[in-house]
Design an enzyme around this catalytic site. Structure first.
Site, PDB file in Angstrom:
ATOM      1  N   CYS A 180       0.845  -1.191   0.000  1.00  0.00           N
ATOM      2  CA  CYS A 180       0.000   0.000   0.000  1.00  0.00           C
ATOM      3  C   CYS A 180       0.880   1.241   0.000  1.00  0.00           C
ATOM      4  O   CYS A 180       1.940   1.270   0.635  1.00  0.00           O
ATOM      5  CB  CYS A 180      -0.962  -0.004   1.178  1.00  0.00           C
ATOM      6  SG  CYS A 180      -0.277   0.658   2.703  1.00  0.00           S
ATOM      7  N   GLU A 181       0.452   2.237  -0.742  1.00  0.00           N
ATOM      8  CA  GLU A 181       1.299   3.416  -0.889  1.00  0.00           C
ATOM      9  C   GLU A 181       1.260   4.320   0.342  1.00  0.00           C
ATOM     10  O   GLU A 181       2.054   5.237   0.458  1.00  0.00           O
ATOM     11  CB  GLU A 181       0.914   4.201  -2.150  1.00  0.00           C
ATOM     12  CG  GLU A 181      -0.423   4.895  -2.093  1.00  0.00           C
ATOM     13  CD  GLU A 181      -0.689   5.672  -3.383  1.00  0.00           C
ATOM     14  OE1 GLU A 181      -0.095   5.352  -4.413  1.00  0.00           O
ATOM     15  OE2 GLU A 181      -1.521   6.603  -3.323  1.00  0.00           O
ATOM     16  N   HIS A 182       0.328   4.064   1.258  1.00  0.00           N
ATOM     17  CA  HIS A 182       0.270   4.906   2.448  1.00  0.00           C
ATOM     18  C   HIS A 182       1.219   4.457   3.548  1.00  0.00           C
ATOM     19  O   HIS A 182       1.708   5.269   4.316  1.00  0.00           O
ATOM     20  CB  HIS A 182      -1.162   4.938   3.007  1.00  0.00           C
ATOM     21  CG  HIS A 182      -2.125   5.596   2.068  1.00  0.00           C
ATOM     22  ND1 HIS A 182      -3.450   5.247   1.978  1.00  0.00           N
ATOM     23  CD2 HIS A 182      -1.927   6.568   1.152  1.00  0.00           C
ATOM     24  CE1 HIS A 182      -4.038   5.988   1.065  1.00  0.00           C
ATOM     25  NE2 HIS A 182      -3.138   6.790   0.541  1.00  0.00           N
ATOM     26  N   HIS A 183       1.455   3.129   3.641  1.00  0.00           N
ATOM     27  CA  HIS A 183       2.281   2.618   4.740  1.00  0.00           C
ATOM     28  C   HIS A 183       3.426   1.722   4.276  1.00  0.00           C
ATOM     29  O   HIS A 183       4.204   1.249   5.101  1.00  0.00           O
ATOM     30  CB  HIS A 183       1.399   1.828   5.721  1.00  0.00           C
ATOM     31  CG  HIS A 183       0.210   2.586   6.224  1.00  0.00           C
ATOM     32  ND1 HIS A 183      -1.039   2.508   5.635  1.00  0.00           N
ATOM     33  CD2 HIS A 183       0.098   3.465   7.241  1.00  0.00           C
ATOM     34  CE1 HIS A 183      -1.877   3.298   6.287  1.00  0.00           C
ATOM     35  NE2 HIS A 183      -1.222   3.899   7.260  1.00  0.00           N
ATOM     36  N   GLN A 226      -5.614  -0.206  -3.674  1.00  0.00           N
ATOM     37  CA  GLN A 226      -6.360  -1.311  -4.297  1.00  0.00           C
ATOM     38  C   GLN A 226      -7.336  -0.813  -5.359  1.00  0.00           C
ATOM     39  O   GLN A 226      -7.493  -1.409  -6.420  1.00  0.00           O
ATOM     40  CB  GLN A 226      -7.117  -2.097  -3.210  1.00  0.00           C
ATOM     41  CG  GLN A 226      -7.851  -3.306  -3.779  1.00  0.00           C
ATOM     42  CD  GLN A 226      -8.563  -4.112  -2.715  1.00  0.00           C
ATOM     43  OE1 GLN A 226      -8.126  -4.140  -1.560  1.00  0.00           O
ATOM     44  NE2 GLN A 226      -9.644  -4.759  -3.093  1.00  0.00           N
ATOM     45  N   HIS A 238      -5.546  -6.126   4.015  1.00  0.00           N
ATOM     46  CA  HIS A 238      -4.570  -5.048   4.142  1.00  0.00           C
ATOM     47  C   HIS A 238      -3.891  -5.124   5.503  1.00  0.00           C
ATOM     48  O   HIS A 238      -4.536  -4.894   6.526  1.00  0.00           O
ATOM     49  CB  HIS A 238      -5.262  -3.693   3.974  1.00  0.00           C
ATOM     50  CG  HIS A 238      -5.690  -3.427   2.567  1.00  0.00           C
ATOM     51  ND1 HIS A 238      -5.105  -2.471   1.782  1.00  0.00           N
ATOM     52  CD2 HIS A 238      -6.625  -4.039   1.797  1.00  0.00           C
ATOM     53  CE1 HIS A 238      -5.677  -2.476   0.583  1.00  0.00           C
ATOM     54  NE2 HIS A 238      -6.604  -3.422   0.571  1.00  0.00           N
ATOM     55  N   CYS A 278      -1.795  -3.136   6.727  1.00  0.00           N
ATOM     56  CA  CYS A 278      -1.693  -1.832   7.408  1.00  0.00           C
ATOM     57  C   CYS A 278      -2.908  -1.602   8.300  1.00  0.00           C
ATOM     58  O   CYS A 278      -2.821  -0.890   9.293  1.00  0.00           O
ATOM     59  CB  CYS A 278      -1.512  -0.695   6.405  1.00  0.00           C
ATOM     60  SG  CYS A 278      -2.904  -0.421   5.302  1.00  0.00           S
TER      61      CYS A 278
HETATM   62 ZN   LIG Z   1      -1.978   1.299   4.107  1.00  0.00          ZN
END
Ligand SMILES: [Zn+2]
Length: 192
Positions: free
Chosen positions: A82-85, A123, A151, A153
């Protein structure tokens, strides 16, 4: 004789070393000594989709064929970050299309999924990118993509302990316009 390419220094290992120290670890202790280079190799492999153009995956495997029934590749496993975490999300992807004169070699579809999964992703965006790539190279009557994923995260950080799946879909062409085509696709996806 060809000149050997100058070896480019990998800049990830020193970054990982700093990260380990910042987390309170001793990067020089036995168990961690090779960790920076291992992390670098793993991250480069898991993001190698940046180096591959989706159209190159499909090109060369597109065949003229007047088959015009639904083609479905189910349960394609994928692993992404995931690009956030930069934590894993993973699950299965189902890809269907209704050809209009052209089909693609079946092994190319899992490969296409991998090219988009091996990048920092959301996603929702990955689902759409897979559908659009297929739509652009085959120009079929329609495309449907469903992705089901866990996920880490969310699960590991305790935001969502239940391990629920996130389900996303993208429907293009007849899959969007025609309820019967969409229902046939979703029915085949759900069938065990
Ligand atoms: Zn994430």
């Amino acid at each position: 004789m060809a000149k050997p390419r100058p070896q480019e220094r990998d800049r990830i290992p020193p970054l990982v070393e700093s990260l380990l120290a910042e987390l309170g670890e001793d990067p020089r202790r036995e168990g961690l000594r090779s960790t920076p280079t291992r992390v670098s190799r793993a991250l480069r492999e898991l993001t190698d989709g940046y180096g591959t153009a989706p159209e190159d995956v499909i090109a060369g495997a597109v065949f003229e064929q007047d088959y015009d029934e639904l083609v479905l590749v189910k349960d394609i496993p994928f692993y992404s970050l995931c690009e956030h975490h930069i934590l894993p999300f993973f699950g299965t992807c189902h890809v269907g299309y209704l050809p209009k004169g052209k089909v693609v070699g079946l092994s190319k579809i899992p490969r296409l999924v991998e090219v988009f999964a091996h990048r920092l992703q959301l996603q929702e965006r990955m689902t759409r990118e897979i559908a659009e790539a297929l739509n652009e190279s085959l120009v079929p009557r329609g495309v449907g993509v469903v992705v089901e994923a866990r996920h880490l995260c969310m699960e590991m950080r305790g935001v969502q302990k239940t391990g629920g799946q996130l389900i996303t879909s993208c429907m293009l062409g007849t899959f969007r316009r025609d309820a019967r085509t969409r229902a046939e696709f979703l029915d085949l996806v759900r069938r065990p």
